[in-house]
Design an enzyme around this catalytic site. Structure first.
Site, PDB file in Angstrom:
ATOM      1  CD  GLU A 189      -3.017  -1.011   2.264  1.00  0.00           C
ATOM      2  OE1 GLU A 189      -2.937  -0.077   3.087  1.00  0.00           O
ATOM      3  OE2 GLU A 189      -3.962  -1.813   2.249  1.00  0.00           O
TER       4      GLU A 189
ATOM      5  CD  GLU B  88      -3.697  -5.743   4.123  1.00  0.00           C
ATOM      6  OE1 GLU B  88      -4.522  -4.896   4.538  1.00  0.00           O
ATOM      7  OE2 GLU B  88      -2.475  -5.586   4.187  1.00  0.00           O
TER       8      GLU B  88
HETATM    9  C1  FCB Z   1      -4.444  -1.931   5.480  1.00  0.00           C
HETATM   10  C2  FCB Z   1      -3.074  -2.277   6.001  1.00  0.00           C
HETATM   11  C3  FCB Z   1      -3.080  -3.288   7.103  1.00  0.00           C
HETATM   12  C4  FCB Z   1      -4.236  -3.086   8.054  1.00  0.00           C
HETATM   13  C5  FCB Z   1      -5.537  -2.976   7.298  1.00  0.00           C
HETATM   14  C6  FCB Z   1      -6.750  -2.814   8.161  1.00  0.00           C
HETATM   15  O1  FCB Z   1      -4.432  -0.641   4.981  1.00  0.00           O
HETATM   16  O2  FCB Z   1      -2.265  -2.763   4.966  1.00  0.00           O
HETATM   17  O3  FCB Z   1      -1.836  -3.237   7.747  1.00  0.00           O
HETATM   18  O4  FCB Z   1      -4.000  -2.034   8.867  1.00  0.00           O
HETATM   19  O5  FCB Z   1      -5.463  -1.902   6.416  1.00  0.00           O
END
Ligand code: FCB
Length: 439
Positions: free
Chosen positions: A161, A344
């Site tokens: 990210e 994620e």
């Molecule tokens: C993302 C991050 C991760 C976590 C989630 C909720 O932005 O990569 O580390 O904090 O959000």
């Protein structure tokens, strides 16, 4: 429903779970500094102990295995494996070697992220991502990891990210290093992406494992059909999504950013874009929510809290269709779109243990609906190879500290007791049924 080779995993990040911040030669990262600064993190929480994973990693990996997951996504703490002079730290490296060996022994794949936001403070002291040289230091770090860990890693991720590192870290100050100027964010993003490009080549030269980058993406909705709100949504989409994906997949920054931030240009040099668009073996997508935006009356946009929609403890709107639509849109926009992993997806809720059980029905529903959205995108022709739950464990949720719980597994921070939430049990059952069906 899911091809047998579709990979299911769970994800974590070093600073969010490890603790052990001063052990075995680890030196501070920008998140140690930031979280120790009063007012930066909710309740003054820090990652000093976190989930104590540095000592409890064997138990945590047992959970990965017992849930029936096929992969574990983790990040390496740069400050643990390389000393302040840039020399390898064998004790820090050994920690990751042991962990990766264990995953391999158990037949689990490892997705290893080099940079999940925890820049060594010593590099921040020399300008951090505002200093072009940091991209080179990142490539040195990539070379060290490739040499030391090759053969143990199933897939490398350069950056997690970069939008958050650049924007939250340098434009709105919510994340380390806490700077607050858009110009800084634009410069930091360029150096992050440059570091990504160079590191991708380094990793590929030194190891055979696939190399990718992980980008967070948002669905974006205009607040009305008024032209100025439609324009605001275009700006918000460019900032949230195209700022990373266009340079990496098309070799150029989106034009819209010039309108959004007039007069601010990335510090581009001659070969930079060739490096930044180095072909990827896969793209990691992190997806959580939809944003609704309206015009700020000038060039920009303002977030608006759409009333009456389902939200998580973060206040984020639950909008699974957004994931499907984004994936289909990326397929249409990017001719060179590589295979995708959802690296994620998940939600925070105020989970509590009652009689040994954590009832998190909302998370089960959230995950089920997002998996269905991924399935629809795959039916629409998008090549998605896997999906990682965020997160394996409740952990240090950056500026929100320990209050926001994203785990499949509940962590009692006073005792470090782990408790499988109902969602973890549902994942375990789902994966078991899937294995049985494949027999
Ligand atoms: C993302 C991050 C991760 C976590 C989630 C909720 O932005 O990569 O580390 O904090 O959000």
């Amino acid at each position: 429903m899911w091809r047998p080779d579709f990979l299911f995993g769970a994800a974590t990040a070093a600073y969010q779970i490890e603790g052990g911040v001063a052990e075995d030669g680890r030196h501070p990262s920008i998140w140690d500094t930031f979280s120790a600064t009063p007012g930066k993190v909710l309740n003054g929480d820090t990652g000093v102990v976190a989930c104590d994973h540095y000592h409890r990693w064997e138990e945590d990996l047992r959970h990965v295995e017992q849930l029936g997951l096929g992969a574990y996504r983790l990040s390496v703490s740069w400050s643990r494996v390389m000393d302040e002079a840039g020399a390898p730290n064998p004790r820090g490296l050994d920690f990751y070697k042991r962990l990766l060996d264990r995953l391999q022994e158990r037949g689990l794949q490892s997705f290893v992220t080099l940079y999940h936001w925890d820049l060594p403070q010593c590099l921040q002291d020399r300008g951090g991502w505002l200093n072009r040289d940091t991209a080179g230091r990142f490539a040195d770090y990539a070379a060290l990891l490739a040499r030391e860990l090759r053969g143990r890693v199933s897939a490398w991720t350069t950056l997690n990210e970069p939008w958050c590192s650049a924007y939250l870290g340098h434009a709105n100050g919510q994340h380390a290093p806490g700077l607050k100027r858009v110009r800084y964010a634009v410069e930091a993003m360029h150096h992050l992406l440059l570091g990504h490009g160079i590191a991708t080549r380094v990793l590929r030269d030194l190891d055979k494992a696939p190399v990718g980058i992980v980008s967070n993406v948002n669905a974006v909705q205009p607040d009305s059909e008024r032209p100025e709100d439609l324009q605001a949504a275009r700006m918000a989409f460019a900032c949230a999504n195209s700022w990373v994906l266009d340079p990496v997949l098309l070799g150029r920054y989106p034009e819209a950013l010039r309108e959004l931030w007039p007069g601010i240009e990335p510090p581009l040099r001659d070969r930079d874009m060739d490096l930044i668009r180095t072909p990827l073996d896969y793209l990691g997508i992190n997806y959580y929510f939809r944003a609704t935006v309206r015009s700020d009356g000038a060039h920009g946009y303002l977030d608006r809290m759409r009333p009456g929609v389902e939200r998580t403890q973060m206040g984020w709107e639950v909008y699974p269709e957004g994931l499907r639509d984004l994936l289909l849109g990326f397929k249409a926009r990017y001719p060179r779109l590589p295979p995708i992993y959802i690296t994620e997806n998940g939600m925070a809720s105020d989970d509590r243990v009652l009689d040994g059980r954590v009832d998190d029905a909302h998370r089960i529903s959230y995950l089920g609906r997002h998996l269905a959205a991924v399935d629809e995108a795959m039916r629409g022709g998008v090549d998605v190879r896997g999906y990682f739950f965020w997160s394996l464990l409740d952990n240090f949720e950056w500026a929100y500290g320990y209050e926001r719980r994203f785990g499949l597994i509940h962590v009692d921070y006073a005792t470090q007791q782990r408790t499988l939430k109902d969602s973890a049990l549902a994942v375990r059952d789902f994966l078991r049924r899937r294995r049985e069906a494949a027999r």
